[in-house]
Design an enzyme around this catalytic site. Structure first.
Site, PDB file in Angstrom:
ATOM      1  CD  GLU A 241       2.891  53.939  83.596  1.00  7.33           C
ATOM      2  OE1 GLU A 241       3.171  52.819  83.127  1.00  7.33           O
ATOM      3  OE2 GLU A 241       2.006  54.662  83.138  1.00  7.33           O
TER       4      GLU A 241
ATOM      5  CB  CYS B  71       0.428  57.046  90.678  1.00  9.20           C
ATOM      6  SG  CYS B  71      -0.264  56.690  89.042  1.00  9.20           S
TER       7      CYS B  71
END
Length: 321
Positions: free
Chosen positions: A9, A98
């Protein structure tokens, strides 16, 4: 064996995917996660994260790109999985890995590993909503607070119909600190029938072979290792054939960086392009001594042309030497 470029990301965007897949050795990419909350996202959001969608969701080098979703509401995740498939995604991936605090605070990513039942419900809902011929896959860590939940989470994803499970070989609390617990990935692989792919701490060809031996996984996902050394996937593939490729030179790496910057210039102001290039250059410091040497000077440069000139000058000095 397959090598997959990891979704990072804020870094592995479409221009990076284009740049790295042209080097060779990468078999699949995954987008940065698309955050799913309560409302239905319009197609332009999917296209923002996966501009490859109109091109059969492949990079110009022909490498397929999976669309990754992140969220905790099974119904909304199912709707968005179906939308991704309608727009042309060849694979829908779900992010359960994540570790970012902001993401976890809003019940996304690795925090869901505390609840294998919720992992199951999310994945099963997406699997039911997506056409059968499109694989639904998942990326997870070995757990949240510790690595004790790896097998339970892997079994939940298998039961829900995940076609593949990528496992980052650490817990959320482990973050990205070495070592990678490849042996724990192997425990999950032995506990499920679903295909397992190892991820984490693969920086060299030798790391790949050690990971394969310890985890038992032929296929791997690489993130920071490929950002730091763009020819790593090609080098690993060559080693599979018993061959050795000439290592990428710093001059070749600089050309890749320039191409990446040129791709970004169509979308961002030059000062932001320079920032993204320096972000990549910071990773290249691990793979190239020249990047380490030029970093103190380059990190202070804000103008794009001056940054290119500095990198090119470092390459010219290296060639002259």
């Amino acid at each position: 064996m397959r090598i997959i470029l990891a979704p990072m990301e804020g870094l592995v965007d479409a221009p990076i995917r284009e740049t790295l897949t042209q080097v060779g050795g990468i078999d699949r990419c995954v987008t940065e996660f698309i955050r799913v909350t309560h409302g239905m996202l319009p197609p332009r959001i999917f296209l923002k994260y996966a501009p490859e969608l109109p091109n059969q969701c492949r990079t110009r080098s022909g490498v397929p790109v999976a669309v990754q979703l992140l969220g905790s509401d099974p119904h909304q995740m199912a709707l968005h999985g179906a939308r991704a498939a309608e727009l042309g995604a060849p694979q829908v991936d779900i992010n359960f890995g994540c570790p970012a605090k902001t993401v976890n605070k809003h019940k996304g990513g690795a925090v869901l590993l505390k609840e294998p039942d919720l992992l199951y419900r999310i994945t099963a809902a997406v699997r039911a909503a997506v056409p059968d011929h499109i694989p639904v896959t998942a990326k997870m860590r070995l757990g949240y607070d510790d690595r004790s939940m790896g097998v339970a989470c892997g079994q939940a994803l298998e039961a829900a119909g995940a076609a593949e499970i990528v496992i980052h070989a650490r817990s959320k609390v482990d973050g990205y600190r070495p070592p990678a617990y490849w042996e724990e990935v192997g425990r999950v692989r032995e506990a499920v029938q679903t295909h397992v792919i190892a991820n984490g701490e693969i920086w060299t060809v030798e790391d790949y072979w050690r990971c394969r031996e310890v985890s038992g996984c032929d296929d791997i996902m690489i993130g920071r290792g490929l950002i730091s050394r763009p020819d790593l996937a090609a080098q690993i593939k060559a080693s599979q054939r018993g061959a050795t490729l000439p290592a990428m030179t710093w001059a070749e790496a600089v050309e890749l960086v320039r191409g990446y910057g040129q791709a970004l210039q169509g979308h961002l102001e030059d000062k932001y392009v320079a920032g993204r290039i320096k972000q990549w250059l910071n990773y290249l410091r691990r793979g190239f001594a020249e990047a380490e040497a030029v970093w103190p000077q380059a990190r202070k440069i804000r103008e794009l042309d001056a940054l290119y000139a500095t990198l090119a000058g470092a390459a010219a000095k290296r060639q002259a030497a």
